[in-house]
Design a protein around this motif. Structure first.
Motif, PDB file in Angstrom:
ATOM      1  N   ALA A 124       0.655  -1.243  -0.191  1.00  0.00           N
ATOM      2  CA  ALA A 124       0.240  -0.126  -0.011  1.00  0.00           C
ATOM      3  C   ALA A 124       0.913   1.140   0.008  1.00  0.00           C
ATOM      4  CB  ALA A 124      -0.866  -0.147   1.367  1.00  0.00           C
ATOM      5  N   SER A 125       0.315   2.407  -0.277  1.00  0.00           N
ATOM      6  CA  SER A 125       0.850   3.578  -0.485  1.00  0.00           C
ATOM      7  C   SER A 125       0.934   4.379   0.794  1.00  0.00           C
ATOM      8  CB  SER A 125       0.555   4.499  -1.568  1.00  0.00           C
ATOM      9  OG  SER A 125      -0.857   4.936  -1.525  1.00  0.00           O
ATOM     10  N   SER A 126       1.810   5.626   0.734  1.00  0.00           N
ATOM     11  CA  SER A 126       1.649   6.332   2.026  1.00  0.00           C
ATOM     12  C   SER A 126       1.379   7.737   1.820  1.00  0.00           C
ATOM     13  CB  SER A 126       2.955   6.169   2.931  1.00  0.00           C
ATOM     14  OG  SER A 126       3.021   4.759   3.170  1.00  0.00           O
ATOM     15  N   GLY A 127       1.500   8.737   2.628  1.00  0.00           N
ATOM     16  CA  GLY A 127       1.396  10.285   2.403  1.00  0.00           C
ATOM     17  C   GLY A 127       2.094  11.025   3.331  1.00  0.00           C
ATOM     18  N   LEU A 128       1.735  12.246   2.900  1.00  0.00           N
ATOM     19  CA  LEU A 128       2.540  13.270   4.043  1.00  0.00           C
ATOM     20  C   LEU A 128       1.452  14.459   3.820  1.00  0.00           C
ATOM     21  CD1 LEU A 128       5.224  14.731   5.218  1.00  0.00           C
ATOM     22  CD2 LEU A 128       5.808  15.718   3.002  1.00  0.00           C
ATOM     23  N   ASN A 129       1.252  14.706   5.323  1.00  0.00           N
ATOM     24  CA  ASN A 129       0.515  16.128   5.621  1.00  0.00           C
ATOM     25  C   ASN A 129       1.203  17.081   6.351  1.00  0.00           C
ATOM     26  OD1 ASN A 129      -1.843  15.006   4.259  1.00  0.00           O
ATOM     27  ND2 ASN A 129      -2.503  14.387   6.103  1.00  0.00           N
ATOM     28  N   GLY A 130       1.431  18.442   6.170  1.00  0.00           N
ATOM     29  CA  GLY A 130       2.144  19.236   6.934  1.00  0.00           C
ATOM     30  C   GLY A 130       1.712  20.819   7.022  1.00  0.00           C
ATOM     31  N   ARG A 131       2.275  21.506   8.070  1.00  0.00           N
ATOM     32  CA  ARG A 131       2.046  22.855   7.939  1.00  0.00           C
ATOM     33  C   ARG A 131       3.232  23.614   8.008  1.00  0.00           C
ATOM     34  NH1 ARG A 131      -0.245  26.157  12.702  1.00  0.00           N
ATOM     35  NH2 ARG A 131      -1.530  27.764  11.708  1.00  0.00           N
ATOM     36  N   VAL A 132       3.349  24.650   7.594  1.00  0.00           N
ATOM     37  CA  VAL A 132       4.551  25.767   7.689  1.00  0.00           C
ATOM     38  C   VAL A 132       4.090  26.881   8.527  1.00  0.00           C
ATOM     39  CG1 VAL A 132       6.101  26.901   6.132  1.00  0.00           C
ATOM     40  CG2 VAL A 132       4.795  25.126   5.175  1.00  0.00           C
ATOM     41  N   VAL A 133       4.943  27.044   9.086  1.00  0.00           N
ATOM     42  CA  VAL A 133       4.855  28.019  10.448  1.00  0.00           C
ATOM     43  C   VAL A 133       6.112  28.865  10.799  1.00  0.00           C
ATOM     44  CG1 VAL A 133       2.590  26.878  11.368  1.00  0.00           C
ATOM     45  CG2 VAL A 133       5.214  26.568  12.185  1.00  0.00           C
ATOM     46  N   ASP A 134       6.028  29.886  11.326  1.00  0.00           N
ATOM     47  CA  ASP A 134       7.348  30.799  11.669  1.00  0.00           C
ATOM     48  C   ASP A 134       7.470  30.470  13.037  1.00  0.00           C
ATOM     49  OD1 ASP A 134       5.702  32.310  13.150  1.00  0.00           O
ATOM     50  OD2 ASP A 134       5.508  34.217  11.844  1.00  0.00           O
ATOM     51  N   SER A 135       8.500  30.943  13.551  1.00  0.00           N
ATOM     52  CA  SER A 135       8.937  30.592  14.825  1.00  0.00           C
ATOM     53  C   SER A 135       7.914  30.686  16.153  1.00  0.00           C
ATOM     54  CB  SER A 135      10.328  31.240  15.325  1.00  0.00           C
ATOM     55  OG  SER A 135      10.073  32.881  15.153  1.00  0.00           O
ATOM     56  N   SER A 136       7.003  31.774  15.759  1.00  0.00           N
ATOM     57  CA  SER A 136       5.857  32.047  16.763  1.00  0.00           C
ATOM     58  C   SER A 136       4.880  31.105  16.602  1.00  0.00           C
ATOM     59  CB  SER A 136       5.419  33.567  16.350  1.00  0.00           C
ATOM     60  OG  SER A 136       4.792  33.916  15.298  1.00  0.00           O
ATOM     61  N   GLY A 137       4.940  30.136  15.494  1.00  0.00           N
ATOM     62  CA  GLY A 137       3.636  29.421  15.231  1.00  0.00           C
ATOM     63  C   GLY A 137       2.836  29.962  14.366  1.00  0.00           C
ATOM     64  N   ALA A 138       2.796  31.188  13.838  1.00  0.00           N
ATOM     65  CA  ALA A 138       1.926  31.560  12.784  1.00  0.00           C
ATOM     66  C   ALA A 138       2.217  31.085  11.394  1.00  0.00           C
ATOM     67  CB  ALA A 138       2.104  33.160  12.726  1.00  0.00           C
ATOM     68  N   ALA A 139       0.861  30.702  10.705  1.00  0.00           N
ATOM     69  CA  ALA A 139       1.111  30.144   9.310  1.00  0.00           C
ATOM     70  C   ALA A 139       1.472  30.784   8.123  1.00  0.00           C
ATOM     71  CB  ALA A 139      -0.437  29.668   9.010  1.00  0.00           C
ATOM     72  N   ILE A 140       2.456  30.367   7.696  1.00  0.00           N
ATOM     73  CA  ILE A 140       3.077  30.830   6.285  1.00  0.00           C
ATOM     74  C   ILE A 140       2.628  30.105   5.212  1.00  0.00           C
ATOM     75  CG2 ILE A 140       5.379  31.112   5.143  1.00  0.00           C
ATOM     76  CD1 ILE A 140       6.733  30.657   7.881  1.00  0.00           C
ATOM     77  N   PRO A 141       1.813  31.290   4.630  1.00  0.00           N
ATOM     78  CA  PRO A 141       1.178  30.745   2.971  1.00  0.00           C
ATOM     79  C   PRO A 141       2.128  30.856   1.804  1.00  0.00           C
ATOM     80  CG  PRO A 141       0.580  32.912   3.637  1.00  0.00           C
ATOM     81  CD  PRO A 141       1.413  32.601   4.735  1.00  0.00           C
ATOM     82  N   ASN A 142       1.711  30.204   0.920  1.00  0.00           N
ATOM     83  CA  ASN A 142       2.575  30.210  -0.314  1.00  0.00           C
ATOM     84  C   ASN A 142       4.004  29.553  -0.338  1.00  0.00           C
ATOM     85  OD1 ASN A 142       0.355  31.342  -1.631  1.00  0.00           O
ATOM     86  ND2 ASN A 142       0.836  33.319  -0.923  1.00  0.00           N
ATOM     87  N   ALA A 143       4.395  28.926   0.684  1.00  0.00           N
ATOM     88  CA  ALA A 143       5.752  28.473   0.644  1.00  0.00           C
ATOM     89  C   ALA A 143       5.807  27.272  -0.315  1.00  0.00           C
ATOM     90  CB  ALA A 143       5.850  27.883   2.153  1.00  0.00           C
ATOM     91  N   GLN A 144       6.971  27.313  -0.928  1.00  0.00           N
ATOM     92  CA  GLN A 144       7.002  26.180  -1.948  1.00  0.00           C
ATOM     93  C   GLN A 144       8.021  25.157  -1.293  1.00  0.00           C
ATOM     94  OE1 GLN A 144       6.147  26.743  -5.208  1.00  0.00           O
ATOM     95  NE2 GLN A 144       5.434  28.519  -4.473  1.00  0.00           N
ATOM     96  N   ILE A 145       7.096  23.939  -1.656  1.00  0.00           N
ATOM     97  CA  ILE A 145       7.253  22.643  -1.007  1.00  0.00           C
ATOM     98  C   ILE A 145       7.951  21.670  -1.850  1.00  0.00           C
ATOM     99  CG2 ILE A 145       6.774  20.634   0.585  1.00  0.00           C
ATOM    100  CD1 ILE A 145       6.517  23.585   1.929  1.00  0.00           C
ATOM    101  N   ALA A 146       9.100  21.075  -1.596  1.00  0.00           N
ATOM    102  CA  ALA A 146       9.469  20.005  -2.482  1.00  0.00           C
ATOM    103  C   ALA A 146       9.993  18.747  -1.896  1.00  0.00           C
ATOM    104  CB  ALA A 146      10.989  20.402  -3.406  1.00  0.00           C
ATOM    105  N   LEU A 147       9.747  17.494  -2.182  1.00  0.00           N
ATOM    106  CA  LEU A 147       9.998  16.339  -1.500  1.00  0.00           C
ATOM    107  C   LEU A 147      10.668  15.472  -2.369  1.00  0.00           C
ATOM    108  CD1 LEU A 147       9.251  14.646   1.187  1.00  0.00           C
ATOM    109  CD2 LEU A 147       7.276  13.778  -0.049  1.00  0.00           C
ATOM    110  N   THR A 148      11.804  15.256  -1.995  1.00  0.00           N
ATOM    111  CA  THR A 148      12.624  14.253  -3.015  1.00  0.00           C
ATOM    112  C   THR A 148      12.822  12.760  -2.320  1.00  0.00           C
ATOM    113  OG1 THR A 148      13.749  16.118  -3.655  1.00  0.00           O
ATOM    114  CG2 THR A 148      14.903  14.099  -4.170  1.00  0.00           C
ATOM    115  N   SER A 149      12.648  11.761  -3.316  1.00  0.00           N
ATOM    116  CA  SER A 149      12.862  10.285  -2.709  1.00  0.00           C
ATOM    117  C   SER A 149      14.396  10.273  -2.744  1.00  0.00           C
ATOM    118  CB  SER A 149      12.110   9.397  -3.624  1.00  0.00           C
ATOM    119  OG  SER A 149      12.692   8.225  -3.315  1.00  0.00           O
ATOM    120  N   VAL A 150      14.989   9.869  -1.269  1.00  0.00           N
ATOM    121  CA  VAL A 150      16.395   9.529  -1.565  1.00  0.00           C
ATOM    122  C   VAL A 150      16.770   8.389  -2.439  1.00  0.00           C
ATOM    123  CG1 VAL A 150      18.278   8.740  -0.103  1.00  0.00           C
ATOM    124  CG2 VAL A 150      16.720  10.590   0.732  1.00  0.00           C
TER     125      VAL A 150
END
Length: 878
Positions: free
Chosen positions: A32-58
């Motif tokens: 079966a397959s898996s997945g990734l869910n995440g959230r991008v925040v700054d050091s105060s915990g505030a959400a950061i929109p429009n961040a570019q995410i790249a996931l590379t298989s080693v």
């Protein structure tokens, strides 16, 4: 030397290995397959929109993208289990990178905490590349690999100089040295990696010619018949994204037909998500001029295209007394279109390049009364001592123009069949043309004064591979088939005797043989990891080589009045005299060989930051053919045997991210031992003849490398190597006069530096808003190396001295502009990067009774390296 026979019972061995490696494959096909869910925040915990995410298989290098929403959330479903590198970027924040392991049926929760940084700290990660594009390997991938790999990024490539060709940029790898007769990408070079070489820098004496694999965007570009890669076919380096050097044959799944001592990948610029353009214009020493442009369309309805082109011209640093500057020129154009659909991709690529230049004549180190500037007795002697260290002969004494052209078209499909299965197919066509045109040589007067050499090769190939990822192992299976036709066309002639490019005069020398080469390989490799810290990689390749030869000299050339061709057949030792010499055999022949290449390697994650690895690999290679002799043409083709490489390696790697001074830190070292057996060592002489030898050479040494960003804006790299190389077996089977040769067992292998060190530093200093300066410095030391003695056609105990160079540079980026200044060999060191011992035939001193014995033969000839040069270029980004 005993011929190497085809492997005994190869099918039985093949079946046994298949059973062992597939034993736990089929029961798990439906993982079966898996997945990734995440959230991008700054050091105060505030959400950061429009961040570019790249996931590379080693494991596979597959690249997936996402973008955080207004709430900072992002999701990447349908993943195979395994180790991934998660990267995030957004203007105004420092780049983020994390290594994570996703297990079967797991949706991994990721919290990306980004730190606020200045604009200068904002970097672009692989998120700008499309899925399916060829990404630069990340440090984590290098760290996790079971092989020794060195990645040459843009910073290191720039330190080689803005007009350096792709051959020169390899010199920033451990154990690599470069020899050639020019200072740009337009002329020829020989690459030596841990003592085993690739390319043709103008003169011989090297072991294992054509024994490094070379690829361009994953497509093999070494000639499948001769095994040689011509450096001028990739002359423009600003269109190169990065280069990857692999030591040893590499894993079976990644290997091509010349991967004996290593492999070099040149990855061109790739299609991206965003549109961009850049234009660079350069001027520098010796009237060097260059212009290069890159253009990317960005992503539109799943399609993206990149176009790159460049052209340059300039003069050699060696100038003759008549003012002739031995100019050279080159150009290249590349385009690639990629279609992205779901997790699949389809790409089409095309490339054409031309590189050519006048070849400055090799120069004697010491004066010799038999070698003068104009070839006349009593004239000024031609040597580094008498006519000048960087001098060369006048145009009317010697001129030879060499060109190399390569055209390449290819298509690649990457299909994600399910969450654990990937299929990839690569198909290509390649055309290689070479032209050597010599119209004057006062040192070789007579019926063979001029030369026209015009060989070419047409190649078509296809490679299919499949990767299956299972809970405890990853299996890679693949196969390729390649068909190539190579023509050896060459003529030494003299118009005064009635000769021309296609007309054979009496006393001339010609060849025009056609070699048909068929290559195939079947590979199977498993990556078994019973526990997460241990990976065991058994594998093998079953390979086949078929070479057919036919002589077409009488069809390709006509005869001048009174000219007749000699004939000879090495298969039955028959011959007939003529007034002109045909170097090709008059009888056709065909030979086929097959064999198995086993391998096994392993990695142990002893600590989170420490990887220990090692392995044993074997590789086979067909003997070199072509030139003015060798197999089929001068040597009985029944002696056709496969060279075999036995490669042992053991080493360690350490990797750290964000640990104080150890930031993006990678350190590694390996011990290697390689035994390159059953080589066909064909020594090309100045008159076009070839002396055939057989040999086995042994190499062992240590390579070490390091990268680090110890503080903000500072990047440091270093490479070092120590090596000892000897011939355990070296026998000259046939001298030019037909007499039996001698053996030189135990001799040192020529042109293998005993030690090498190179290091570089890059720093960025912010002066004011939008203005910074980026100084660079690099240093290289090449240790002493043994010479080749052309008078004996054998290795020599004599050595050439070590040498070192220092290069400096500075880059000033300002808004959309970059101003670059590069100075090479700033200490203006005088040194020869190549020397050899002459037989006397090149300058016609052999047998001249008016000269002393050491003036007739046995003296040294050299290629001097470039003196101090400086270049300035301006790049505009859009």
């Amino acid at each position: 030397m005993q011929d190497l026979q085809p492997e005994d019972h190869p099918v039985r061995k093949l079946l046994c290995l298949c059973l062992l490696m597939f034993c736990n494959f089929f029961p798990c096909w439906g993982a079966a397959s898996s997945g990734l869910n995440g959230r991008v925040v700054d050091s105060s915990g505030a959400a950061i929109p429009n961040a570019q995410i790249a996931l590379t298989s080693v494991a596979t290098g597959a690249l997936l993208h996402a973008q955080s929403g207004a709430d900072g959330l992002f999701s990447i479903p349908g993943l195979a289990s395994g180790v991934y590198i998660l990267a995030a970027s957004r203007p105004g924040f420092a780049a983020y990178r994390q290594t994570l392991e996703i297990r079967p049926n797991q949706t991994f929760p990721a919290v990306v905490i980004m730190q606020v940084g200045g604009a200068a700290e904002s970097v672009t990660v692989n998120g700008d590349l499309l899925a399916g594009a060829t990404a630069q390997p990340l440090q984590q991938q290098v760290f996790d690999s079971d092989q020794t790999i060195r990645v040459i990024d843009r910073k290191q490539m720039d330190m080689a100089g803005p007009v350096a060709g792709t051959a020169q940029i390899i010199a920033t790898s451990p154990g690599a040295s470069i020899i050639g007769y020019g200072n740009t990408g337009a002329t020829k070079y020989t690459i030596t990696l841990d003592g085993i070489n690739q390319g043709w820098g103008g003169y011989g004496g090297f072991t294992g010619g054509g024994s490094l694999g070379v690829t361009f965007d994953g497509v093999p570009v070494a000639d499948p018949v001769t095994g040689l890669w011509e450096a001028p076919t990739i002359p423009q380096t600003k269109m190169i994204q990065d280069s990857v050097v692999t030591y040893g044959p590499g894993n079976p799944a990644d290997r091509w037909y010349t991967n004996i001592g290593g492999g070099v990948e040149f990855t061109p610029v790739q299609p991206g998500n965003k549109p961009y353009a850049s234009v660079s214009v350069l001027y520098g020493s010796y009237n060097e001029k260059n212009i290069e442009a890159n253009l990317s369309s960005g992503l539109h309805h799943g399609w993206s295209t990149v176009l790159a082109a460049g052209a340059g011209s300039g003069d050699d640093f060696r100038i003759s007394p008549d003012g002739f500057t031995n100019p050279s020129k080159d150009f290249a154009v590349f385009s690639k279109t990629l279609k992205q659909f779901r997790q699949n991709s389809l790409e089409f690529g095309g490339y054409y390049a031309h590189g050519g230049g006048y070849r400055s004549q090799v120069i004697p180190i010491a004066g010799n009364p038999g070698i003068t500037i104009d070839g006349k007795p009593g004239s000024r002697q031609y040597s580094q001592q008498t006519s000048g260290y960087f001098s060369t002969v006048p145009f009317n004494s010697y001129n030879k123009y060499d060109t190399n052209d390569m055209a390449l078209i290819y298509a690649r499909q990457k299909l994600q069949l399910d969450g654990t299965t990937t299929l990839e197919n690569l198909a290509w066509f390649m055309r290689i043309d070479r032209t050597h045109y010599r119209t004057k040589d006062v040192y070789s007067l007579g019926p063979q004064q001029d030369e026209w050499n015009n060989p070419h090769t047409d190649t078509v190939g296809d490679r299919l591979s499949m990767i299956k990822r299972l809970p405890r192992n990853t299996i890679t299976a693949g196969a390729y088939y390649i068909h190539a036709v190579y023509n050896t066309r060459n003529i030494f002639y003299n118009p005064a005797y009635g000769g021309a490019k296609r007309v054979v005069n009496s006393g001339a020398k010609i060849r025009s043989g056609y070699f048909n080469q068929n290559l195939f390989a079947l590979s199977l490799q498993d990556d078994v990891h019973p526990v997460s810290k241990l990976h065991i990689l058994p594998g093998f390749r079953y390979v086949g080589f078929q070479t057919a030869y036919a002589n077409r000299a009488t069809q390709d050339f006509s005869l001048a009045p009174g000219a007749t061709l000699s004939t000879h057949c090495p298969a039955n030792q028959t011959s007939a005299a003529g007034t002109a010499t045909d170097q090709g055999a008059s009888c056709a022949n065909q030979q086929s060989r097959t064999g198995i290449e086993p391998s096994v390697s392993a990695t142990i994650a002893a600590l989170p930051w420490l990887q220990i690895y090692g392995g044993y690999l074997e590789a086979l290679k067909a003997p070199q053919v072509g030139g003015g002799g060798g197999l089929f043409q001068a040597v009985d083709p029944a002696s056709y045997h496969l060279a075999r490489q036995h490669y042992y390696q053991a080493g360690f790697k350490t990797h750290s991210e964000g640990a104080g001074l150890l930031n993006s830190f990678l350190l590694g070292a390996e011990y290697y031992h390689q035994n390159y057996a059953n080589q066909e060592i064909d020594i090309s002489l100045a008159n076009g003849d070839t002396i055939s030898s057989n040999g086995t050479s042994s190499y062992h040494g240590v390579n070490a490398f390091m990268d680090d960003n110890p503080v903000n804006h500072l990047h440091v790299f270093a490479n070092a190597s120590l090596e000892r190389a000897t011939y355990t077996y070296y026998v000259i089977t046939l001298n030019p006069d037909g007499s039996a040769g001698l053996n030189y067992n135990g001799s040192a292998v020529p042109y293998v530096p005993s030690s090498m060190v190179n290091t570089g530093v890059y720093y960025r200093v912010k002066l004011r808003n939008h203005l910074a300066v980026e100084p660079t410095a690099s240093f290289q030391l090449i240790g002493r190396q043994h010479l080749f003695d052309n008078s004996l056609a054998a290795p020599s105990p004599q050595t050439m001295p070590s040498y070192e160079t220092l290069n400096l540079g500075a880059k000033i980026p300002f808004r959309y502009f970059d101003l670059n200044l590069t100075a090479l060999n700033v200490l203006n060191r005088r040194y020869n990067e190549y020397e050899y011992i002459s037989s006397g035939s090149y300058f016609g001193t052999a047998g001249n009774s008016s000269l002393k014995p050491d003036e007739q033969a046995g003296y040294r000839l050299a290629y001097p390296a470039s003196p101090f040069t400086i270049y300035g270029d301006v790049t505009v980004h859009f």
